[in-house]
Motif scaffolding. Structure first.
Motif, PDB file in Angstrom:
ATOM      1  N   SER A 276      -1.628   7.314  -0.316  1.00  0.00           N
ATOM      2  CA  SER A 276      -3.058   7.576  -0.165  1.00  0.00           C
ATOM      3  C   SER A 276      -3.877   6.292  -0.304  1.00  0.00           C
ATOM      4  O   SER A 276      -3.648   5.490  -1.219  1.00  0.00           O
ATOM      5  CB  SER A 276      -3.507   8.594  -1.220  1.00  0.00           C
TER       6      SER A 276
ATOM      7  N   ALA B 256      -5.564  13.866   5.056  1.00  0.00           N
ATOM      8  CA  ALA B 256      -4.336  13.110   5.328  1.00  0.00           C
ATOM      9  C   ALA B 256      -3.499  13.789   6.404  1.00  0.00           C
ATOM     10  O   ALA B 256      -2.911  13.126   7.266  1.00  0.00           O
ATOM     11  CB  ALA B 256      -3.528  12.958   4.042  1.00  0.00           C
TER      12      ALA B 256
ATOM     13  N   PHE C  86       1.094  10.079   6.669  1.00  0.00           N
ATOM     14  CA  PHE C  86       2.351  10.271   5.946  1.00  0.00           C
ATOM     15  C   PHE C  86       3.446   9.434   6.605  1.00  0.00           C
ATOM     16  O   PHE C  86       3.349   9.044   7.776  1.00  0.00           O
ATOM     17  CB  PHE C  86       2.777  11.747   5.956  1.00  0.00           C
TER      18      PHE C  86
ATOM     19  N   TRP D   5       3.446  10.241   0.835  1.00  0.00           N
ATOM     20  CA  TRP D   5       2.004  10.101   1.098  1.00  0.00           C
ATOM     21  C   TRP D   5       1.488   8.899   0.311  1.00  0.00           C
ATOM     22  O   TRP D   5       1.423   8.924  -0.906  1.00  0.00           O
ATOM     23  CB  TRP D   5       1.277  11.380   0.668  1.00  0.00           C
TER      24      TRP D   5
END
Length: 693
Positions: free
Chosen positions: A483, A451, A457, A481
């Protein structure tokens, strides 16, 4: 070689040249009522403003008229007395020049006998500048003496080994003596007669030898009656032209009241108001010390997290007064079970933490926990009723289960909940199965690395609000974040992992750059400029290049330094203090602001707060959460606000969620706040809407 008679013309020319070059007037005058001048030199005009022709034989004015009216009689009396005694005279007086200005002169002369009248011959010189300098010196001496005698602060001159040379009345009073002379004659051994700890005097002299000055040098000293007070000294070494030490000179301020006030504030900030036990702040510091001790000496430390069973039922049914009494009784019973070297702390509510250091083995810890269970469960009375309450305890071991305070507390908390699950009134040791598996952690770490590489982000922005005006005065940038694998990941999960693995360095730089770029974009769009806050990780500071990183990002984004605020945690102020101080000082030199985050959770920081270049104190939300219901939290918050005000720092409260909290903070003088009551962290689009409103 034959001599030749002197040439009268040459002699006259030499005499004329000599008289012309004198700074003053040579004269010959009659001793009459007007001081009638028969001869004056060329210096007459420079001295009086009158020409020689004006004074000779009083053709325009007499010298009596030039003499200042208030000085004429004194001049005449002095000269006549000298003539009568057949000696020279020296006298200083004033004259009034042709332009009306008054000048001081010095005259020296003698009487020459004459057939008809007495003749005076002499020399008069302007000494006005010297008189003015003398008067200025006397005035300076008068002012110095007045300051010395009337100053509130003590002032002294002392030698390294032979006592005091001079002191003012204020210092004599401060030390309990009737006069400066009494103090000087009594205190001949400053090291032992004055300083409670002679080592402080040795340190004073060491600093003087090394630097030549001391600043705000604080010590405990004896008064004449044996009372001990606190003082603060500022002093310097005085040397002669050969570089030899003559004496020390300096000032002394009595700071006992301030020291007591600081101690009170520090106690309030580190102890529970209800039970007097160490609170979370002091516990955290002692746990850190215990962890270091365990690592260094390879001994066993135990942390026990204790929660009272059914406390809420008693507190709600019998009232807070009874609940408070139960907490105080529990505190006393817990303290009686431990050694003086151990710590009993109140974590908050009905939660306590026991810190047992230097344990011989697990069996000894088990024995202590059994004694705690037994003592806590002893009956107690309230409102003429007898009650019995139990507790649940979770125990974790250092270094076996963890090597930092946060991990150990988390482990003990997990074990305590396990004890509750198993029926309460028991204790459980922590086991690895109580936390996330190692496999899950490694998977999260791999996804975090990916990431960061892909910049997956976003930043959310939480407004900072002026409590008095409700106006947005800043924003804190918080990383989020989302995901693709598991949706939104809590910062509480990935931030500690990033810290531990060092991934916080690239992540932190991305957050800093993105926040600065966004703030500049808001300004370019016409919104009023506000500072944006970014959290700095201790690892970012530890690398040592944070100043260069910040400077580079400000240049890249075009954001003025005054609109960037860097938030650091209190732990920074106790880890490599000199390096941290130097870095923060350089950051402040760039123009950025420094904010101290989570204030109140790092006990040791109080000793460095005055020194560190900090603009804002952020009260930790753990204190704000309970200010309306918990006395110790309210006391801590009030103490922090008072501390900030005394140090001219802005105070901001985090985690404001209710109107009661907001009102408490406003009424007690808190400057700024942030929290869900005003707004949770929101995406850029929503934050812009707030700015527009």
């Amino acid at each position: 070689m034959p001599s030749h008679p002197a040439d009268p013309t040459l002699q006259a020319r030499l005499l004329s040249t000599l008289l012309a070059n004198l700074e003053g007037m040579v004269y010959r005058c009659r001793l009459d009522a007007h001081w009638t001048m028969e001869f004056v030199s060329e210096g007459c005009f420079a001295l009086t403003g009158y020409t020689e022709e004006d004074l000779l034989f009083n053709s325009r004015i007499s010298y009596e008229q030039i003499t200042h009216p208030d000085d004429r009689q004194h001049v005449r009396d002095t000269i006549l007395k000298a003539v009568q005694n057949n000696r020279r005279f020296d006298i200083e007086y004033r004259i009034v020049r042709a332009d009306g200005s008054v000048r001081h002169v010095w005259e020296r002369g003698t009487n020459i006998s004459h057939d008809t009248w007495d003749i005076l011959e002499g020399f008069i010189q302007d000494i006005t500048e010297r008189k003015q300098a003398d008067e200025a010196l006397r005035e300076a001496e008068r002012r110095y003496r007045s300051i010395f005698e009337n100053a509130i602060e003590g002032i002294y001159q002392s030698t390294p080994n032979n006592g005091y040379l001079a002191v003012n009345p204020a210092l004599a009073r401060m030390y309990g003596y009737d006069s400066p002379q009494q103090l000087i004659s009594t205190l001949r051994d400053i090291d032992h007669q004055v300083y409670v700890d002679p080592q402080r005097r040795l340190e004073f002299k060491r600093l003087m030898t090394k630097h030549g000055v001391v600043t705000n040098f604080e010590s405990r000293v004896y008064r004449r009656n044996g009372e001990i007070i606190w003082i603060s000294e500022n002093a310097r070494s005085v040397y002669n032209s050969d570089g030899a030490l003559l004496f020390f000179e300096g000032t002394v301020e009595a700071i006992t009241e301030r020291k007591l006030h600081e101690a009170e504030i520090q106690f309030q900030a580190t102890h529970d108001a209800l039970t007097g036990l160490p609170n979370r702040t002091l516990l955290y510091d002692r746990m850190q010390q215990a962890v270091l001790h365990s690592e260094r000496y390879d001994n066993l430390t135990a942390i026990a997290f204790l929660d009272l069973d059914q406390f809420k039922f008693i507190n709600d049914s019998l009232g807070h007064q009874v609940g408070d009494e139960l907490l105080k009784i529990t505190a006393q019973r817990l303290t009686s079970c431990l050694r003086e070297s151990d710590t009993v702390a109140r974590q908050g509510g009905d939660e306590f933490v026991l810190l047992l250091t230097d344990q011989p083995n697990e069996e000894a810890i088990t024995h202590t926990m059994q004694r705690v269970l037994h003592e806590v469960s002893q009956p107690w009375k309230a409102n003429d009723l007898e009650f019995q309450i139990t507790c649940s305890i979770g125990v974790t071991l250092c270094p076996d289960d963890g090597r930092d305070a946060e991990t150990l507390l988390k482990n003990a908390d997990s074990a305590m909940y396990k004890a509750k699950e198993l029926g309460r009134n028991n204790f459980q040791y922590f086991s690895a199965e109580m936390n996330t598996s190692v496999t899950d952690r490694l998977e999260l770490l791999n996804r975090l690395r990916q990431a960061i590489s892909n910049e997956d982000f976003v930043l959310h922005y939480q407004p900072k609000v002026c409590l008095a005006s409700h106006r947005i005065i800043g924003a804190e940038a918080l990383v989020r974040w989302n995901s693709a694998h598991s949706g939104m990941v809590s910062p509480a999960s990935f931030i500690p992992l990033a810290e531990e693995t060092g991934l916080i360095i690239p992540l932190g730089e991305w957050v800093l750059r993105t926040a600065c770029r966004q703030n500049r974009a808001w300004q370019d769009a016409g919104y009023p400029p506000i500072p944006i806050s970014v959290n700095l990780s201790p690892r970012q500071l530890a690398r040592g290049d944070i100043v260069e990183v910040v400077e580079r990002i400000l240049d890249e984004t075009g954001l003025q330094a005054q609109y960037l605020e860097l938030e650091i945690t209190e732990s920074v102020m106790t880890t490599d203090v000199e390096k941290s101080f130097a870095l923060l000082t350089r950051l402040r030199a760039l123009g950025v602001k420094i904010s101290l985050d989570d204030f109140g959770t790092g006990y040791s920081s109080l000793s460095y707060l005055k020194r560190f270049p900090v603009d804002t104190l952020k009260i930790d939300q753990s204190f704000v959460r309970d200010i309306a219901t918990d006395q110790d939290s309210a006391a801590i918050v009030k103490a922090i606000i008072s501390l900030g005000r005394n140090l001219n720092l802005t105070v901001l409260a985090e985690g404001i969620e209710t109107e009661d909290q907001f009102r408490f903070l406003l009424e007690n003088g808190c400057d700024e706040g942030q929290g869900y009551l005003m707004s949770k962290p929101i995406p850029n689009k929503n934050f812009v809407d707030l700015l527009t409103q």
